[in-house]
Enzyme design. Structure first.
Site, PDB file in Angstrom:
ATOM      1  CD  GLU A  98      -2.724   1.466   0.205  1.00  0.00           C
ATOM      2  OE1 GLU A  98      -2.551   2.474  -0.501  1.00  0.00           O
ATOM      3  OE2 GLU A  98      -3.619   0.610   0.005  1.00  0.00           O
ATOM      4  CG  ASP A 125       3.896  -0.218  -8.713  1.00  0.00           C
ATOM      5  OD1 ASP A 125       2.752  -0.691  -8.570  1.00  0.00           O
ATOM      6  OD2 ASP A 125       4.510  -0.217  -9.791  1.00  0.00           O
ATOM      7  CG  ASP A 148     -10.301   3.119  -8.848  1.00  0.00           C
ATOM      8  OD1 ASP A 148     -11.385   3.038  -9.470  1.00  0.00           O
ATOM      9  OD2 ASP A 148      -9.765   4.198  -8.549  1.00  0.00           O
ATOM     10  CE  LYS A 152     -16.744   9.558 -16.079  1.00  0.00           C
ATOM     11  NZ  LYS A 152     -16.199  10.922 -16.345  1.00  0.00           N
ATOM     12  CB  THR A 223     -15.250  -3.282   4.942  1.00  0.00           C
ATOM     13  OG1 THR A 223     -16.010  -3.013   3.746  1.00  0.00           O
ATOM     14  CG2 THR A 223     -14.133  -4.263   4.617  1.00  0.00           C
ATOM     15  CE  LYS A 224     -14.935   3.197   7.224  1.00  0.00           C
ATOM     16  NZ  LYS A 224     -14.469   4.333   8.047  1.00  0.00           N
ATOM     17  CG  PHE A 225     -16.194   1.357   2.681  1.00  0.00           C
ATOM     18  CD1 PHE A 225     -16.433   2.683   2.344  1.00  0.00           C
ATOM     19  CD2 PHE A 225     -15.076   1.064   3.423  1.00  0.00           C
ATOM     20  CE1 PHE A 225     -15.566   3.689   2.731  1.00  0.00           C
ATOM     21  CE2 PHE A 225     -14.196   2.056   3.824  1.00  0.00           C
ATOM     22  CZ  PHE A 225     -14.446   3.375   3.475  1.00  0.00           C
TER      23      PHE A 225
END
Length: 244
Positions: A98, A125, A148, A152, A223-225
């Site tokens: 990370e 990385d 991520d 789009k 997770t909270k998300f």
């Protein structure tokens, strides 16, 4: 719903007048303030748990002070799931990539609070770590949770899970090792399933009679998300493949 910030594979920015580089990275630099507690954890615990990047193969047994199955995690966000899983599996080593300093600081705080000894962090990385530090057949597992999604269509090429990276990951798994990806974006889940299905070194662990997605493994916490998304009616898809 988009889960905790995690890796993408956005190209690096090119200097003025220089053609855009073709190399990819496993992350996007994100704005974010490091709290006082995170900064203190970085200063106090970083020397013990954060490893320097090097261009040669890592000695995992020497790094962790023991020989144990090693799990690579790419993009742990704020480290909530990482610390939970490491606490559940004290018999395994966790090598975690990370680059976001607040996230590294947050995981260091969790390491201290839970008295965890089986985590090491590379603030670098992940693609370069894979290429230059991880020997073939060295890993028992790989976790990539909520990368991520690049929603789009024109940005889909920036997604982390692409065939070239998957081939590198598969080659670094020991036979019987696993690659576990999770996402809350269905089009990305479908792409991940398709990409992993075409890698000859991997096989799907899901029931062949189903849709190809795996039940959420018990070790991966909500997770909270994810909990927020479930309340909103959103889905989460787990993809688990095994090295043949």
């Amino acid at each position: 719903m988009t889960a905790a910030p995690a890796p993408s594979c956005a190209p690096a920015a090119a200097p003025p007048g220089v053609a855009h580089p073709k190399s990819i990275r496993s992350f996007v630099r994100r704005a974010g303030r490091t709290t006082t507690g995170q900064a203190k954890a970085l200063a106090d615990l970083g020397p013990k748990f954060v490893l320097p990047y090097s261009g040669h193969g890592i000695d995992l047994a020497g790094t962790f002070g023991r020989s144990a199955p090693t799990i690579l995690e790419i993009g742990f966000g704020m480290g909530e799931a990482t610390a939970h899983i490491a606490a559940l599996m004290p018999d395994k080593n966790f090598l975690c990539c990370e680059v976001h300093p607040p996230g590294v600081g947050a995981l260091l705080k969790r390491i201290d609070e839970r008295n965890l000894a089986n985590i090491r962090i590379l603030a670098h990385d992940a693609v370069e770590v894979i290429d230059h530090m991880l020997p073939l057949h060295s890993l028992a597992g790989i976790h990539i949770f909520f990368p991520d999604p690049w929603h789009k269509k024109k940005h889909n090429k920036r997604r982390l899970i692409q065939a070239p990276l998957v081939a590198k990951l598969a080659a670094r798994l020991k036979p019987g090792g696993y690659l576990h990806c999770a996402t809350d974006w269905q089009p990305y889940a479908e792409q991940i399933l398709q990409v992993l299905s075409t890698e000859p070194l991997l096989r799907n662990t899901a029931d062949a009679a189903g849709d190809g997605f795996a039940p959420k493994p018990d070790y991966r916490p909500l997770t909270k998300f994810e909990n927020r998304g479930i309340k909103l009616g959103h889905g989460v898809w787990d993809v688990v493949f095994e090295r043949v």
